[in-house]
Design a protein around this motif. Sequence first.
Motif, short mmCIF file in Angstrom:
data_model
loop_
_atom_site.label_atom_id
_atom_site.label_comp_id
_atom_site.label_asym_id
_atom_site.label_seq_id
_atom_site.Cartn_x
_atom_site.Cartn_y
_atom_site.Cartn_z
N LYS A 106 69.25 -23.26 -5.62
CA LYS A 106 68.29 -24.21 -5.05
C LYS A 106 67.02 -24.27 -5.90
O LYS A 106 66.43 -25.34 -6.07
N LEU A 107 66.61 -23.13 -6.47
CA LEU A 107 65.45 -23.13 -7.37
C LEU A 107 65.74 -23.96 -8.63
O LEU A 107 64.86 -24.70 -9.11
N GLU A 140 67.63 -26.55 -8.77
CA GLU A 140 67.46 -27.94 -8.33
C GLU A 140 65.99 -28.28 -8.15
O GLU A 140 65.55 -29.37 -8.53
N TRP A 141 65.23 -27.37 -7.56
CA TRP A 141 63.80 -27.61 -7.30
C TRP A 141 63.04 -27.87 -8.61
O TRP A 141 62.27 -28.82 -8.71
N PHE A 142 63.26 -27.01 -9.61
CA PHE A 142 62.55 -27.18 -10.88
C PHE A 142 63.02 -28.43 -11.63
O PHE A 142 62.22 -29.09 -12.30
N PHE A 200 64.06 -31.13 -10.06
CA PHE A 200 63.41 -32.19 -9.28
C PHE A 200 61.97 -32.39 -9.73
O PHE A 200 61.51 -33.52 -9.91
N GLN A 201 61.26 -31.29 -9.94
CA GLN A 201 59.88 -31.40 -10.41
C GLN A 201 59.83 -32.09 -11.77
O GLN A 201 58.96 -32.91 -12.03
N TRP A 219 66.77 -36.88 -4.40
CA TRP A 219 67.34 -35.54 -4.35
C TRP A 219 68.16 -35.46 -3.08
O TRP A 219 67.64 -35.57 -1.98
N ASP A 249 70.91 -33.44 -0.61
CA ASP A 249 71.37 -32.10 -0.25
C ASP A 249 72.48 -32.25 0.78
O ASP A 249 72.34 -31.87 1.93
N ASP A 271 73.69 -33.84 -6.76
CA ASP A 271 72.35 -33.34 -6.41
C ASP A 271 71.27 -34.40 -6.52
O ASP A 271 70.37 -34.46 -5.68
N TRP A 299 63.27 -21.66 -16.51
CA TRP A 299 63.89 -22.77 -15.78
C TRP A 299 63.97 -23.97 -16.70
O TRP A 299 63.25 -24.95 -16.57
#
Length: 182
Positions: free
Chosen positions: A34-35, A37-39, A41-42, A58, A60, A66, A134
Motif C-alpha cells: 500500500k505504501l 501505491e501511496w508514493f 499516487f503522490q 487511484w 482500491d 491500481d 520508493w
Amino acid sequence: MKKHPLEEKWNTTAWDILSAIERGFRAQVDVKGKLAEWFLFQKLEQMQREGALQSVIWQDKDGQPDFVVPYAGREIKIECKNVRSPSQTKRPQGSARVELQKTRNNKKGEPTRGYKPEEFDVLAACLFNFTGKWEYLFVATRRLTRRPKPLERFLTIMQPVPLQPEGFWSYDLFNAFKDAIK
C-alpha cells in the motif's frame, strides 16, 4: 498533537498500530504494498499538478488496476507491485523479480490467480525492497512474459525486473505509456 483518523477510528495510537504491523509478516507485506501505491499516487498527483497528466484515479478494488490515467485519448491502467525482497529470491546479486499474482482467485473459476495482459497496460515496479527508496521502474505490459501453453493467456507469475533502466524498463512513466499504446 492531532490524531490520524485511523487512530480515532480504531481507538488506539499510531504506536500501537505500527507495533502490531511490526509483529506480522503478512501485515508488513500488505502495508509495504500500500505504501508503494501511496508514493506512486503522490508522484502521479505531482505530475497532474505540473500539467503532465490530466487526472489520476487511484482504485482500491479487487479485479481492478491500481491506477487509471488518461493519456493520448486512452485510459492507461497501471498496476503497482513491489519487487520481492532479496531474501525472498534465489536469484543472482543485483537481480530482482516482481510477483504478478492476485490475492484472490478469479470469480469465474479460472485455475489461477494470474493476470491477463489486458488487465493493465503498464507495470510500476517499486524497487524499495532492494534500494530502500520508493522509486519505480515502468514497463508496458506487452513486454512482460507469458506462461507456457496451455496458460499462455496469463502473464508469468515471477517477472524479472532490472534494478536500473534497461531494455524496455524506464524511470520515465511516459516511455511505458507510449510503448503501451503502440
